[in-house]
Design a protein around this motif. Structure first.
Motif, mmCIF file in Angstrom:
data_model
loop_
_atom_site.group_PDB
_atom_site.id
_atom_site.type_symbol
_atom_site.label_atom_id
_atom_site.label_comp_id
_atom_site.label_asym_id
_atom_site.label_seq_id
_atom_site.Cartn_x
_atom_site.Cartn_y
_atom_site.Cartn_z
ATOM 1 N N ALA A 29 45.777 5.739 4.445
ATOM 2 C CA ALA A 29 46.459 4.526 4.508
ATOM 3 C C ALA A 29 46.520 4.141 6.110
ATOM 4 O O ALA A 29 46.012 3.185 6.593
ATOM 5 C CB ALA A 29 47.965 4.373 4.343
ATOM 6 N N LEU A 44 50.126 -0.018 2.387
ATOM 7 C CA LEU A 44 49.568 -1.177 3.064
ATOM 8 C C LEU A 44 50.208 -2.454 2.632
ATOM 9 O O LEU A 44 50.624 -3.477 3.125
ATOM 10 C CB LEU A 44 48.122 -1.605 3.060
ATOM 11 C CG LEU A 44 47.441 -0.345 3.643
ATOM 12 C CD1 LEU A 44 46.013 -1.114 4.292
ATOM 13 C CD2 LEU A 44 47.735 0.442 4.638
ATOM 14 N N ALA A 65 47.768 5.243 -1.547
ATOM 15 C CA ALA A 65 47.535 4.823 0.022
ATOM 16 C C ALA A 65 47.450 3.321 0.189
ATOM 17 O O ALA A 65 47.902 2.668 1.041
ATOM 18 C CB ALA A 65 46.023 5.086 0.430
ATOM 19 N N LYS A 117 44.625 0.976 8.233
ATOM 20 C CA LYS A 117 45.532 0.252 9.069
ATOM 21 C C LYS A 117 44.455 0.301 10.418
ATOM 22 O O LYS A 117 44.566 -0.853 11.007
ATOM 23 C CB LYS A 117 46.972 0.992 9.347
ATOM 24 C CG LYS A 117 47.891 0.389 8.217
ATOM 25 C CD LYS A 117 49.224 1.084 8.415
ATOM 26 C CE LYS A 117 49.349 2.249 7.892
ATOM 27 N NZ LYS A 117 50.965 2.590 7.948
ATOM 28 N N TYR A 149 47.432 10.623 1.151
ATOM 29 C CA TYR A 149 47.474 9.060 0.915
ATOM 30 C C TYR A 149 47.944 8.690 2.399
ATOM 31 O O TYR A 149 47.513 7.147 2.446
ATOM 32 C CB TYR A 149 48.510 8.700 -0.435
ATOM 33 C CG TYR A 149 49.805 8.802 0.305
ATOM 34 C CD1 TYR A 149 50.768 7.755 0.384
ATOM 35 C CD2 TYR A 149 50.771 9.931 0.057
ATOM 36 C CE1 TYR A 149 51.923 7.768 0.872
ATOM 37 C CE2 TYR A 149 52.094 9.993 0.366
ATOM 38 C CZ TYR A 149 52.773 8.826 0.819
ATOM 39 O OH TYR A 149 54.077 9.061 1.132
ATOM 40 N N GLN A 150 48.890 9.064 3.156
ATOM 41 C CA GLN A 150 49.009 8.498 4.378
ATOM 42 C C GLN A 150 47.996 8.583 5.387
ATOM 43 O O GLN A 150 47.924 7.689 6.111
ATOM 44 C CB GLN A 150 50.290 9.384 4.955
ATOM 45 C CG GLN A 150 51.674 8.970 4.182
ATOM 46 C CD GLN A 150 52.768 9.771 4.980
ATOM 47 O OE1 GLN A 150 52.928 10.030 5.947
ATOM 48 N NE2 GLN A 150 53.920 9.848 4.311
#
Lengths: 253, 253
Positions: free
Chosen positions: A16, A58, A54, A20, A12-13
């Motif tokens: 993400a 944000l 994810a 970004k 999920y990071q």
DNA sequence: AAGTGGTCTAGACCACTTT
DNA sequence: AAGTGGTCTAGACCACTTA
């Protein structure tokens, strides 16, 4: 597993971070819709909860905003500049350039008066105002709206024994506001102290300010002092942190 | 479904509200361990993800802190008071009581000098300092630690053409710091402007400050001006919002 | 060794917004 | 009507902390 560098990072990071990067690169601009849960599930072959996580990253960072039934969108910011001293006369330093852009112009900041009541003073307030424990305070509540959206909640406390029978205890405090009325009473504020903090909002604050999740509040507590050093007013303000830049100026030493 | 009032609320919010009430009531004090995921699953008959969501609410609000393998704990706050003007001499208003308690005493706030380098000035900084696009800046990075934990990151920018060959470009800027050195150069700062914002941290900021999730950062940008109105220094600071109260004082009008 | 939080799957139903 | 995010279940494995 090769020496991947980004190898050991939760999925999920990674997702993400990819989103970004896409925002930073301009691939998605303010107001644009981001790939949704279903898109991310398909694109990365993950479960719904992982895609949600994810997008949650944000949102928690304040970069994106979920609109139920519509999608997740890149947030846009428009800052209001709030000066400690409301000095319109330009002095030599006011010409200096500021770091953060703020378009106070061409936008409507309206004051929404809520109430003026007589209540027992909260003990922390009573201490600052020098009132006896349990003394009564004149409490004035206001709300500031920018383009119709609330951005600041203000609660002002004064000694009820002082304000009783004056326009300060009325909804409309007359021309010049309560400071002019305090001057009428020989209690004109000549000096201010502002204490500033920030934290995440309580659910009630988030509701009253219509805050997008991932938005902190700024707490400003302004105390007004008369020439003889007595506090005459305490004004507790709760600001939408995504809407404000505070500005203070002072001399060396 | 009867007129329950709290009837139509997600389970995780109900559980979170119950925990928050227990904290407010003093049932759990600062540093105490809260019921964990397993406890909440058993007590409320919900799935793990739902219990996690409830605990996540408290963490996002900054009320609780998860320690992997140990549990979720009620956070404790100890605030540092940072004054815009570092005036030790007590004047009549300094006697006034403050709203938020802050125990600056009996705690160690140490400065950790990181680097002094010569770099191209970021364009926003160049504008404020009145430098040409692409001009070089003297960049000094510092970190403030409270009881060993970083609470403030500071990056200071000056015109490299001014500071070259002086102690300002050195790690140790000598007695009185860089403001004394600027005074030596006939560029003594006499007035300051601080701009203050708050937002959620980037992952890098959270990492460098060791921030607990649910903690915002406060951004303070201080510009120092000489008597002739020129900006000589821009200092960008990133503060752990849970560690600081900022304080400003100013006269009316 | 036992318990904890962190991550992840593969389903499901709902309320909401948009077309 | 179709698509979206919000909530929820019932499992699973892991790394970490504590004792």
């Amino acid at each position: 597993m090769p020496s991947d560098g980004s190898g050991r990072q939760p999925k999920y990071q990674r997702i993400a971070a990819e989103l970004k990067a896409a925002i930073r690169s301009g691939r998605y601009g303010p107001g644009d819709r981001l790939p949704g849960e279903n898109d991310l599930m398909a694109a990365h072959g993950v479960a719904r909860m992982t895609a949600r996580q994810a997008l949650g990253v944000l949102q928690a960072e304040g970069l994106a905003e979920a609109r139920k039934g519509a999608g997740v969108f890149v947030r846009e910011f428009r800052l209001i500049r709030r000066r400690g001293i409301q000095r319109l006369a330009a002095d030599v330093w006011s010409q200096g350039r500021s770091i953060w852009a703020a378009d106070t112009e061409d936008r409507e900041l309206v004051v929404d008066f809520l109430s003026a009541t007589d209540e027992p003073a909260p003990s922390a307030i009573a201490v600052v105002l020098g009132l006896a424990e349990g003394a009564r305070a004149c409490v004035r509540r206001r709300r500031f709206l920018l383009d119709g959206k609330p951005v600041l909640l203000a609660t002002s406390y004064l000694d009820a024994a002082l304000t009783a029978g004056t326009a300060i205890a009325e909804p409309d405090s007359g021309p010049g506001g309560i400071y002019a009325r305090l001057a009428d009473l020989g209690r004109e504020p000549v000096r201010f102290r502002e204490e500033v903090r920030s934290r995440m909002p309580t659910p009630e604050e988030a509701d009253r300010l219509g805050l997008v999740p991932g938005t902190p509040v700024v707490l400003v507590c302004r105390t007004a002092y008369t020439a003889d050093g007595h506090a005459v007013e305490v004004n507790e303000m709760t600001l939408d942190a995504s809407a404000y830049v505070l500005e203070y100026e002072f001399d060396a030493q």
